[in-house]
Design a protein around this motif. Structure first.
Motif, short mmCIF file in Angstrom:
data_model
loop_
_atom_site.label_atom_id
_atom_site.label_comp_id
_atom_site.label_asym_id
_atom_site.label_seq_id
_atom_site.Cartn_x
_atom_site.Cartn_y
_atom_site.Cartn_z
N GLU A 91 37.18 41.38 34.58
CA GLU A 91 35.86 41.90 34.95
C GLU A 91 34.80 40.81 34.83
OE1 GLU A 91 34.84 45.40 32.80
OE2 GLU A 91 36.82 46.33 33.04
N CYS B 120 39.08 33.64 27.16
CA CYS B 120 39.86 34.86 27.41
C CYS B 120 41.02 34.96 26.43
CB CYS B 120 40.41 34.87 28.83
SG CYS B 120 39.16 35.15 30.09
N GLN C 164 37.68 39.94 21.93
CA GLN C 164 37.18 40.29 23.25
C GLN C 164 36.77 39.02 23.99
OE1 GLN C 164 37.12 43.38 24.65
NE2 GLN C 164 38.14 44.17 22.81
N SER D 119 43.24 40.84 25.97
CA SER D 119 42.16 41.55 26.68
C SER D 119 42.00 40.99 28.08
CB SER D 119 40.86 41.42 25.88
OG SER D 119 39.84 42.18 26.46
N ALA E 39 29.21 43.10 31.83
CA ALA E 39 29.80 42.42 32.98
C ALA E 39 29.09 42.88 34.24
CB ALA E 39 31.30 42.69 33.05
N GLU F 252 42.44 42.46 31.03
CA GLU F 252 41.74 43.33 31.97
C GLU F 252 40.23 43.16 31.86
OE1 GLU F 252 41.38 48.09 33.14
OE2 GLU F 252 42.89 47.40 31.68
N ARG F 253 39.75 43.10 30.63
CA ARG F 253 38.32 42.89 30.42
C ARG F 253 37.91 41.50 30.88
NH1 ARG F 253 33.63 45.40 30.36
NH2 ARG F 253 32.22 44.77 28.68
N CYS F 254 38.79 40.53 30.71
CA CYS F 254 38.50 39.16 31.16
C CYS F 254 38.35 39.11 32.68
CB CYS F 254 39.63 38.23 30.74
SG CYS F 254 39.49 37.63 29.05
#
Length: 349
Positions: free
Chosen positions: A68, A58, A109, A62, A127, A64-66
């Motif tokens: 998910e 992570c 990412q 990023s 995801a 927020e994407r992590c």
């Protein structure tokens, strides 16, 4: 104590116990939604000792994407561990530089890498827990094959029509750092196309050196990726090495490259000539020194021999003079010996 007060105290204690139980359950649920965060030392120990390790890398940019991906990994963790025979770990690393060792490009990412006895493969899907679980289970077994000079033509049948299917082959050297970083990407492509296309690697410096010379790859520390398809070969010339780019080359964009005829294995003499050319190209200073060294030794030998010959030629007149002097002395003594009787006779008369 009145019965009403006893009943009130019991009900309060039951409510308190129930509240604590609910709080504990809530905390356990909350803690279950997060993966265990490990540092670099713990991570290296895990991938060295455990059979299966899934790591979520992570980056702090990023998060927020992590979250998910972390939520989906958490939801499939138990099922995945069961499918891995109960021997799997799922962990998370924050801003770890180790991600650069397994993923080339797009590391800004989140990156999910699964290690199978230390061998990495990248999950590059969405995801989604169903897709994620199915993909990781399919990636359980390694996909890249190791080829040598003895097995290359037998398995690929590249020069005889490629009846064993398409082969995406990466030629590497032992000291090529980028080649090692591409291990996970090539494993991803191999696992994605298992049963449809073949993915392999050849060490062009050791057990695949003749095969490397066959295709004129040289000894540079860089990956050479070639697709063998339909009796032709296509060289990968892009500078992107992520699984998506390699998959695109394998399936579609190979047609943008010139189709080359696949050369036959070289004869012993041709292979020797190519070996000399490769070493001269890769190590010009070393080869030049090796070629110059015999010349220098020959010059030194001739110089020493010339000096010795001059010394011998200069020493001969001296020896001749000594011999002449010795001869004259012997002749003089002989004359004296002859002269003495003549003088004696003369005096006697």
């Amino acid at each position: 104590m009145p019965l009403a007060q006893i009943t009130l105290k019991v009900s309060r204690s039951m409510k308190l116990s129930l509240l604590l139980a609910l709080l504990g359950s809530f905390l356990s649920v909350i803690s279950g939604e997060e993966l265990e965060t490990v540092d670099e030392a713990e991570f290296l120990k895990l991938i060295k000792e455990e059979n299966y390790v899934v790591a979520l890398f992570c980056p702090s940019g990023s998060l927020e994407r992590c979250e998910e991906f972390e939520g989906e990994l958490t939801s499939i963790r138990e099922d995945m561990i069961d499918m891995m025979d109960g021997d799997a770990w799922v962990v998370k690393l924050l801003d770890s530089p180790f991600v650069q060792e397994f993923a080339v490009g797009k590391t800004e990412q989140p990156v999910i890498v699964m290690f199978r006895n230390g061998l990495p493969v990248i999950y590059d899907g969405p995801a989604n827990e169903e897709i994620m679980l199915d993909t990781l289970v399919r990636y359980k077994e390694p996909g890249v094959q190791e080829l040598t000079d003895h097995t290359f033509e037998h398995l690929t049948q590249a020069a005889t029509g490629a009846t064993t299917g398409d082969w995406l082959v990466m030629f590497v050297t032992s000291s090529c750092h980028l080649c090692n970083r591409l291990t996970a990407a090539m494993e991803t492509v191999a696992c994605q196309h298992r049963g449809r296309s073949n993915v392999a690697r050849v060490n062009k410096e050791t057990y695949g050196e003749k095969t490397g010379r066959r295709f004129g790859l040289g000894l540079e520390d860089k990956p050479d990726i070639i697709l063998f398809r339909g009796g032709k070969m296509y060289r990968y010339t892009a500078d992107k090495y992520d699984p998506e780019s390699l998959t695109s080359f394998l399936t579609v964009s190979y047609s943008d490259q010139p189709a080359e005829d696949i050369p036959l294995p070289k004869s012993a003499l041709s292979d020797l000539v190519q070996l000399c050319v490769d070493y001269l190209t890769a190590y010009p200073l070393l080869v030049g020194t090796c070629l110059l060294l015999p010349v220098l030794l020959l010059v030194a030998f001739l110089f020493i021999m010339g000096s010795q010959m001059r010394n011998i030629s200069q020493g001969r007149p001296r020896r001749r003079r000594k011999r002449n002097r010795r001869k004259r002395r012997r002749v003089g003594r002989t004359n004296e010996n002859i002269l003495h009787p003549v003088l004696f006779l003369h005096f006697c008369q």
